[in-house]
Design a protein around this motif. Structure first.
Motif, PDB file in Angstrom:
ATOM      1  N   SER A 143       0.107   4.587  15.315  1.00 26.32           N
ATOM      2  CA  SER A 143       1.075   3.703  14.379  1.00 26.32           C
ATOM      3  C   SER A 143       1.303   2.336  14.876  1.00 26.32           C
ATOM      4  CB  SER A 143       2.440   4.346  14.340  1.00 26.32           C
ATOM      5  OG  SER A 143       3.261   3.847  13.298  1.00 26.32           O
ATOM      6  N   THR A 200       4.013   5.754  10.324  1.00 23.98           N
ATOM      7  CA  THR A 200       3.569   7.049  10.510  1.00 23.98           C
ATOM      8  C   THR A 200       4.403   7.649  11.909  1.00 23.98           C
ATOM      9  OG1 THR A 200       1.450   5.873  10.093  1.00 23.98           O
ATOM     10  CG2 THR A 200       1.359   8.066  11.228  1.00 23.98           C
ATOM     11  N   PRO A 216      -4.396   3.460   7.328  1.00 27.91           N
ATOM     12  CA  PRO A 216      -5.471   2.548   7.191  1.00 27.91           C
ATOM     13  C   PRO A 216      -5.033   0.999   7.383  1.00 27.91           C
ATOM     14  CG  PRO A 216      -4.737   3.201   5.270  1.00 27.91           C
ATOM     15  CD  PRO A 216      -3.939   3.974   5.918  1.00 27.91           C
ATOM     16  N   TYR A 217      -5.932   0.357   8.016  1.00 27.44           N
ATOM     17  CA  TYR A 217      -5.594  -1.026   8.296  1.00 27.44           C
ATOM     18  C   TYR A 217      -6.838  -1.770   7.622  1.00 27.44           C
ATOM     19  CZ  TYR A 217      -1.953   1.120  11.193  1.00 27.44           C
ATOM     20  OH  TYR A 217      -1.198   2.015  11.802  1.00 27.44           O
ATOM     21  N   THR A 269       0.360   7.672   6.249  1.00 29.98           N
ATOM     22  CA  THR A 269       1.083   6.709   5.353  1.00 29.98           C
ATOM     23  C   THR A 269       0.196   5.389   5.437  1.00 29.98           C
ATOM     24  OG1 THR A 269       1.945   5.195   7.323  1.00 29.98           O
ATOM     25  CG2 THR A 269       3.124   7.271   6.944  1.00 29.98           C
TER      26      THR A 269
HETATM   27  C1  LIG Z   1      -3.126  -5.394   8.365  1.00 25.36           C
HETATM   28  C2  LIG Z   1      -2.982  -4.140   7.295  1.00 25.36           C
HETATM   29  C3  LIG Z   1      -3.901  -3.809   6.613  1.00 25.36           C
HETATM   30  C4  LIG Z   1      -3.682  -2.930   5.652  1.00 25.36           C
HETATM   31  N1  LIG Z   1      -4.627  -2.285   5.147  1.00 25.36           N
HETATM   32  C5  LIG Z   1      -4.230  -1.380   4.182  1.00 25.36           C
HETATM   33  C6  LIG Z   1      -5.272  -0.856   3.425  1.00 25.36           C
HETATM   34  O1  LIG Z   1      -6.584  -0.966   3.315  1.00 25.36           O
HETATM   35  N2  LIG Z   1      -4.994   0.287   2.490  1.00 25.36           N
HETATM   36  C7  LIG Z   1      -3.718   0.814   2.388  1.00 25.36           C
HETATM   37  O2  LIG Z   1      -3.461   1.640   1.662  1.00 25.36           O
HETATM   38  N3  LIG Z   1      -2.856   0.275   3.314  1.00 25.36           N
HETATM   39  C8  LIG Z   1      -2.978  -0.769   4.028  1.00 25.36           C
HETATM   40  N4  LIG Z   1      -1.880  -1.186   4.793  1.00 25.36           N
HETATM   41  C9  LIG Z   1      -0.866  -0.422   4.736  1.00 25.36           C
HETATM   42  C10 LIG Z   1      -0.652   0.304   5.899  1.00 25.36           C
HETATM   43  O3  LIG Z   1      -1.566   1.255   5.895  1.00 25.36           O
HETATM   44  C11 LIG Z   1       1.068   1.204   6.021  1.00 25.36           C
HETATM   45  O4  LIG Z   1       1.850  -0.016   6.155  1.00 25.36           O
HETATM   46  C12 LIG Z   1       1.015   2.208   6.915  1.00 25.36           C
HETATM   47  O5  LIG Z   1       2.286   2.906   6.647  1.00 25.36           O
HETATM   48  C13 LIG Z   1       0.882   1.671   8.189  1.00 25.36           C
HETATM   49  O6  LIG Z   1       1.190   2.790   8.987  1.00 25.36           O
HETATM   50  P1  LIG Z   1       1.954   2.361  10.489  1.00 25.36           P
HETATM   51  O7  LIG Z   1       3.372   1.853  10.184  1.00 25.36           O
HETATM   52  O8  LIG Z   1       2.023   3.513  10.992  1.00 25.36           O
HETATM   53  O9  LIG Z   1       1.289   1.288  11.397  1.00 25.36           O
HETATM   54  C14 LIG Z   1      -2.383  -2.421   5.751  1.00 25.36           C
HETATM   55  C15 LIG Z   1      -1.554  -2.885   6.493  1.00 25.36           C
HETATM   56  C16 LIG Z   1      -1.521  -3.723   7.325  1.00 25.36           C
HETATM   57  C17 LIG Z   1      -0.503  -4.250   8.516  1.00 25.36           C
END
Ligand SMILES: Cc1cc2nc3c(=O)[nH]c(=O)nc-3n(C[C@H](O)[C@H](O)[C@H](O)COP(=O)(O)O)c2cc1C
Length: 130
Positions: free
Chosen positions: A9, A14, A51-52, A80
């Motif tokens: 995360s 997550t 996903p990022y 998430t």
């Molecule tokens: C740099 C970045 C890229 C992201 N790209 C996507 C993406 O391609 N598709 C999506 O559905 N969410 C995307 N997100 C949203 C994250 O997947 C979402 O905020 C997720 O909950 C992050 O999980 P975490 O808080 O556990 O890191 C992105 C967020 C960031 C910061």
């Protein structure tokens, strides 16, 4: 039954879901950033990520690729995101290719709805504990 919860995360979404599940299961959720590989055999490993820019972080991919199939009976995925569920699809592909059983059901929470989804996350993990 031995339950393990591992997650990756960056922003904490997550992690919040992993910790809620862990609280329900009476275990500790561990970030894969703090553990290079599973140290203890698990009947069910709950594995979560997000996903990022369309892909899961490479540390999570490497962790999944390195899981020793003899260490887990089954894996349950959670994710998430803003919209995509592809982390689940990608992890499933990696793990099934290794011969690991991956539960059909998975848990999803939208990044803007994490706190509201906490009771559902607990209900989800509870269904595996009975
Ligand atoms: C740099 C970045 C890229 C992201 N790209 C996507 C993406 O391609 N598709 C999506 O559905 N969410 C995307 N997100 C949203 C994250 O997947 C979402 O905020 C997720 O909950 C992050 O999980 P975490 O808080 O556990 O890191 C992105 C967020 C960031 C910061």
């Amino acid at each position: 039954m031995e339950i393990a919860i591992r997650y990756y995360s960056k922003l904490g979404h997550t992690k919040d879901i992993a910790q809620a599940m862990a609280e329900e299961a009476g275990v500790t959720a561990v970030s894969i950033a703090d553990e290079s590989s599973l140290q203890k055999k698990a009947d069910i490993l709950f594995l979560g990520g997000a996903p990022y820019a369309n892909v899961m972080d490479k540390k999570l991919r490497a962790y999944a690729e390195a899981i020793d199939p003899s260490m887990v009976s089954k894996i349950v995925l959670f994710t998430t995101s803003n919209w995509s569920r592809r982390t689940v699809m990608s992890l499933r592909r990696i793990l099934e290719r290794k011969g690991i059983e991956v539960e059909k059901r998975y848990f999803y929470a939208h990044m803007l709805n994490i706190q509201n989804r906490i009771p559902k996350a607990k209900e989800f993990i509870r269904s595996f504990l009975d």
